[in-house]
Design an enzyme around this catalytic site. Structure first.
Site, PDB file in Angstrom:
ATOM      1  N   PRO A  40       0.821  -1.212   0.000  1.00 23.10           N
ATOM      2  CA  PRO A  40       0.000   0.000   0.000  1.00 23.10           C
ATOM      3  C   PRO A  40       0.852   1.257   0.000  1.00 23.10           C
ATOM      4  O   PRO A  40       1.929   1.300   0.575  1.00 23.10           O
ATOM      5  CB  PRO A  40      -0.813  -0.120   1.289  1.00 23.10           C
ATOM      6  CG  PRO A  40      -0.033  -1.049   2.152  1.00 23.10           C
ATOM      7  CD  PRO A  40       0.614  -2.017   1.214  1.00 23.10           C
ATOM      8  N   GLU A  41       0.348   2.293  -0.663  1.00 20.59           N
ATOM      9  CA  GLU A  41       1.055   3.571  -0.688  1.00 20.59           C
ATOM     10  C   GLU A  41       0.487   4.488   0.383  1.00 20.59           C
ATOM     11  O   GLU A  41      -0.474   4.155   1.078  1.00 20.59           O
ATOM     12  CB  GLU A  41       0.933   4.185  -2.078  1.00 20.59           C
ATOM     13  CG  GLU A  41       1.622   3.330  -3.141  1.00 20.59           C
ATOM     14  CD  GLU A  41       2.071   4.148  -4.347  1.00 20.59           C
ATOM     15  OE1 GLU A  41       2.312   5.354  -4.190  1.00 20.59           O
ATOM     16  OE2 GLU A  41       2.199   3.556  -5.434  1.00 20.59           O
TER      17      GLU A  41
ATOM     18  N   ARG B  60       0.316 -12.925   4.148  1.00 18.18           N
ATOM     19  CA  ARG B  60       1.717 -13.102   3.754  1.00 18.18           C
ATOM     20  C   ARG B  60       2.686 -12.840   4.901  1.00 18.18           C
ATOM     21  O   ARG B  60       3.874 -13.147   4.799  1.00 18.18           O
ATOM     22  CB  ARG B  60       2.037 -12.171   2.583  1.00 18.18           C
ATOM     23  CG  ARG B  60       1.170 -12.401   1.362  1.00 18.18           C
ATOM     24  CD  ARG B  60       1.606 -11.519   0.224  1.00 18.18           C
ATOM     25  NE  ARG B  60       0.681 -11.582  -0.894  1.00 18.18           N
ATOM     26  CZ  ARG B  60       0.823 -10.905  -2.026  1.00 18.18           C
ATOM     27  NH1 ARG B  60       1.864 -10.108  -2.183  1.00 18.18           N
ATOM     28  NH2 ARG B  60      -0.053 -11.008  -2.993  1.00 18.18           N
TER      29      ARG B  60
END
Length: 295
Positions: A2-3, A123
């Protein structure tokens, strides 16, 4: 990953449930995520009030009444599920390879206001840590980190100071977290296009021989803030992963002018160019060779 706008979207979604509430129960279901949890993680959280919830670059920072800060990073697939007052919402929802809720619910926060916040990370590239507030800027997470692009520090003068004498390609310099923290690939491509700057131009080209910012440096600083602010208000990009706080898809991806638009016509009126992709440091860069000429 994510940014910055996506992380800010998550922060805004968590803030009403967390700030002013105490951790009444913390469940830690494994010893580590990307890194081991800090020693006595549960003990150090339970009973503490969250006094503020901030963001530094792509990190979430929950200030605690103990004087420590709960540092949280989403990694690639980390997300939070908030259950409160009979409603469930997922700020920054991921849409692929999450493995389903339950199996990857690694941390559960029970709060004094009745809210339950679950951290899910398929993850396990995210992590959590506890750091004294007094040493937060010199901690291993933030030492040497650059300025915030949404803060007042970002200006043409600051860009000139950071980029003076640098032959590094402009895009690479903007992605250097030691200079400006939190800028990511998507929004750098968009900002360079809107400013008319070639991604391979030397970073130092934004500085005059006297060390002063060029007009383009001033323009770039303003446009970076504009692009990020637009994306935050839109709930962040929905590119593959993210949704708004209420779970509905954001719409900033529909405002992309060059990102992921390879071989499509440039959106600039009267421009005959075609969006082109090149690879820089292993990452895709999208730009218009007509609007963004390399001088």
């Amino acid at each position: 990953m994510p940014e910055l706008p996506e992380v800010e979207t998550v922060r805004r979604g968590l803030e009403p449930a967390m700030v002013g509430a105490r951790f009444t129960r913390v469940i830690q279901r494994r010893p580590d995520l990307r890194f081991p949890f800090p020693e006595r993680f549960v003990e150090r959280l339970e009973g503490q009030e969250v006094t503020a919830l901030g963001r530094r670059a792509k990190y979430l920072l929950a200030d605690l009444s103990s004087g420590e800060v709960l540092v949280m990073h989403l990694g690639m697939s980390g997300r939070f599920l908030v259950m409160q007052d009979g409603a469930t919402r997922m700020p920054g929802e991921f849409h692929h390879e999450h493995g389903g809720l339950g199996a990857h619910d690694h941390v559960v926060f029970g709060l004094s206001n009745g809210a339950t916040i679950t951290y899910n990370d398929a993850r396990r590239f995210g992590f959590m840590d506890l750091v004294p507030r007094s040493g937060i800027e010199t901690s291993k997470h933030f030492a040497g980190m650059g300025i915030e692009p949404l803060g007042n520090e970002l200006s043409g003068e600051t860009i000139a100071r950071l980029f003076a004498g640098k032959r590094t390609p402009l895009k690479a310099a903007l992605l250097d977290q030691r200079l400006i923290a939190g800028l990511g690939n998507i929004y750098v491509c968009e900002a360079l296009f809107r400013t008319g700057l070639h991604p391979e131009a030397p970073a130092g080209s934004l500085v005059t021989k006297k060390g002063e910012p060029t007009d383009k440096a001033h323009q770039l600083a303003d446009i970076i803030r504009d692009v990020l602010a637009e994306a935050v208000e839109a709930g962040g990009s929905t590119l593959r992963d993210h949704a708004q706080v209420d779970g509905s898809l954001g719409y900033f991806q529909h405002s992309f002018r060059v990102y992921d638009r390879e071989n499509e016509p440039c959106v600039t009126p009267d421009c005959t160019g075609t969006v082109t992709r090149l690879v820089q440091s292993g990452r895709s860069t999208f730009y218009c060779p007509e609007c963004q000429k390399r001088s």
